[in-house]
Enzyme design. Structure first.
Site, mmCIF file in Angstrom:
data_model
loop_
_atom_site.group_PDB
_atom_site.id
_atom_site.type_symbol
_atom_site.label_atom_id
_atom_site.label_comp_id
_atom_site.label_asym_id
_atom_site.label_seq_id
_atom_site.Cartn_x
_atom_site.Cartn_y
_atom_site.Cartn_z
ATOM 1 N N LYS A 79 -3.253 12.095 -3.073
ATOM 2 C CA LYS A 79 -2.199 12.337 -2.075
ATOM 3 C C LYS A 79 -0.880 12.687 -2.771
ATOM 4 C CE LYS A 79 -4.412 8.930 0.907
ATOM 5 N NZ LYS A 79 -4.984 9.619 2.059
ATOM 6 N N ASP B 109 0.869 -1.178 0.000
ATOM 7 C CA ASP B 109 0.000 0.000 0.000
ATOM 8 C C ASP B 109 0.906 1.229 0.000
ATOM 9 O OD1 ASP B 109 -1.455 2.222 0.742
ATOM 10 O OD2 ASP B 109 -2.531 1.238 2.376
ATOM 11 N N GLN C 8 0.858 6.494 1.173
ATOM 12 C CA GLN C 8 1.596 7.550 1.883
ATOM 13 C C GLN C 8 3.062 7.611 1.456
ATOM 14 O OE1 GLN C 8 0.272 9.838 3.760
ATOM 15 N NE2 GLN C 8 -1.762 8.952 3.978
ATOM 16 N N CYS D 72 -8.265 6.266 10.360
ATOM 17 C CA CYS D 72 -8.625 5.005 9.682
ATOM 18 C C CYS D 72 -7.637 3.904 10.025
ATOM 19 C CB CYS D 72 -8.712 5.177 8.170
ATOM 20 S SG CYS D 72 -10.001 6.323 7.662
HETATM 21 N N1 PMP Z 1 -3.741 3.443 2.744
HETATM 22 C C1 PMP Z 1 -3.147 4.430 3.402
HETATM 23 C C2 PMP Z 1 -1.848 4.158 4.097
HETATM 24 C C3 PMP Z 1 -3.733 5.687 3.433
HETATM 25 O O1 PMP Z 1 -3.140 6.678 4.097
HETATM 26 C C4 PMP Z 1 -4.946 5.910 2.743
HETATM 27 C C5 PMP Z 1 -5.642 7.263 2.771
HETATM 28 N N2 PMP Z 1 -5.664 7.879 4.021
HETATM 29 C C6 PMP Z 1 -5.530 4.838 2.062
HETATM 30 C C7 PMP Z 1 -4.883 3.630 2.081
HETATM 31 C C8 PMP Z 1 -6.803 4.994 1.323
HETATM 32 O O2 PMP Z 1 -6.657 5.844 0.249
HETATM 33 P P1 PMP Z 1 -7.907 6.359 -0.578
HETATM 34 O O3 PMP Z 1 -8.918 6.849 0.418
HETATM 35 O O4 PMP Z 1 -7.364 7.449 -1.423
HETATM 36 O O5 PMP Z 1 -8.420 5.206 -1.374
#
Ligand code: PMP
Length: 411
Positions: free
Chosen positions: A226, A200, A203, A364
């Site tokens: 991001k 993932d 970040q 989250c």
């Molecule tokens: N993984 C990580 C580490 C994140 O920081 C985020 C967004 N905060 C996501 C996944 C999800 O990304 P998105 O909401 O753009 O799909």
């Protein structure tokens, strides 16, 4: 300290907008970044000059739009050094990319008793898709613990890897703590155990150079928003041999080769995974953002943010009554902290009144907060346009909050 000033703020018009009559110190880049003029202009230009649906039209505009969309895919490929452009699938973002892998690769490959290894520091979007997959297949979720500093327990990682592990899904950088995980090393260990690896990168991509071939992972997911791009666009990198073997996950136009009521056949990747009209303007905006980042230089951005993080860490840590959460040795520009006697949400509200935008809450990453025995943190997260003045504004606003709550010097 030697924080290099990149001096790019003028490229981001929104930063000049006062908030509550104050200069805006935008420190919520982990949630989403602001967009440079180059990106806003690229989207605008697409709709003004190039808009048509792709892959369908015999007419000139459609072919032109298709060329731009395909060029955007190649731009993403080069940015993360994928070997082939067809290894890049456009998605709505990281969340959709991970769900794609879970529902396509996962449902085809996993059986009852198989194991999926994740970590305590995952974002919900790298937890819940695997939980859904486990419910559907009978696979089992295993979790690598993190230390008090917010680093992965590598011995536990090794101990949890075994012949039942089909997938290792790990974040490159923790959105809540900023910890950078040694993803190349973890991928090598996972591959040695026969597991497929998803990283993932939500970040990571805006903050350090990413090379998927050097990491060696099978999947890499990230969100454009991001990375200075519009919302609603992101990408999944998938190793060609794995993508080729994966079934579709959504059906519709553009992902087929032939359709009859008896049976349909499917297009090759990446089209197989891009059912329906995609976010064409978003893809072009993402490519413009990548061009912009390359122009500034990802290494310069990384060095700038690192220097700012060091400055911010020292300054915030020096405030009595502040506790930093996440002190990993390798960190990206994310500073999570708690202030004694002030709930993170109250802190966020007071900071907002001072023009300082941060995020407060569980980010989250509820299991990670549970690990630390806290409901949430205040989080300042950096981008290329942040300056020492933004950090000074943060520190002054924390002081002010402590004054208001009467908690100053009671740390
Ligand atoms: N993984 C990580 C580490 C994140 O920081 C985020 C967004 N905060 C996501 C996944 C999800 O990304 P998105 O909401 O753009 O799909």
């Amino acid at each position: 300290m030697g924080a290099s000033q990149l001096d790019v703020a003028a490229d981001f018009p929104i930063l000049a907008r006062p908030v509550h009559g104050r200069r805006l110190a935008y420190l919520d880049n982990g949630a989403t970044t602001q967009k440079p003029l180059a990106v806003i202009e690229a989207e605008r230009r697409f709709y003004l000059e190039s808009n048509a649906n792709i892959h369908r039209g015999v007419h000139w505009l459609s072919q032109h739009a298709t060329e731009l969309y395909d060029a955007a895919r190649a731009t993403v490929q080069r940015f993360i050094n994928a070997a082939h452009a067809d290894e890049i699938v456009f998605t709505r973002g990281t969340t959709e990319a991970i769900n794609l892998v879970a529902q396509s690769w996962g449902r085809a490959e996993l059986r009852a008793g198989d194991e999926i290894l994740i970590t305590t520091m995952e974002h919900h979007s790298n937890i819940v898709p695997w939980q859904l997959l486990c419910e559907q297949t009978g696979a089992v979720l295993k979790v690598v613990p993190v230390s008090e500093a917010g680093e992965l327990d590598l011995a536990a990682f090794d101990a949890l890897l075994n012949h039942r592990t089909q997938l290792v899904a790990i974040t490159h950088v923790s959105n809540a703590l900023g910890s950078i995980n040694p993803v190349a090393e973890l991928t090598a260990r996972a591959h040695a155990a026969g597991a497929v690896v998803l990283v993932d990168g939500a970040q990571a991509v805006a903050h350090q150079a990413v090379d998927v071939q050097a990491i060696g992972c099978d999947f890499y997911a990230f969100s454009g928003h991001k990375l200075y791009s519009p919302t609603g666009i992101g990408a999944l990198y998938g190793r060609r041999s794995i993508l080729n073997a994966m079934p579709p996950w959504q059906g519709g136009g553009d992902m087929i080769r032939t359709v009859s009521f008896e049976r349909s056949t499917y297009a090759e990747p990446p089209q197989r995974f891009e059912a329906g009209t995609p976010n064409i303007a978003g893809a072009i905006g993402l490519a413009a953002a990548i061009d912009y980042v390359r122009e500034v230089g990802i290494e310069r951005i990384a060095a700038h943010e690192h220097a700012l993080l060091e400055y911010a860490t020292a300054a915030v840590d020096a405030i009595r009554g502040v506790r930093l959460v996440g002190t990993a040795q390798h960190k990206a520009g994310i500073l999570s902290f708690l202030v004694d006697g002030i709930h993170p949400h109250d802190l966020g509200t007071i900071l907002d009144a001072e023009g300082v935008a941060i995020r407060a809450g569980h980010h989250c990453a509820m299991p990670l907060m549970t690990r630390f025995g806290i409901p949430g943190t205040a989080r300042a997260s950096l981008a290329m346009y942040n300056t020492l003045a933004d950090i000074d504004a943060l520190v002054a606003a924390i002081d002010k909050a402590q004054d208001l709550f009467g908690t100053r010097n009671h740390g």
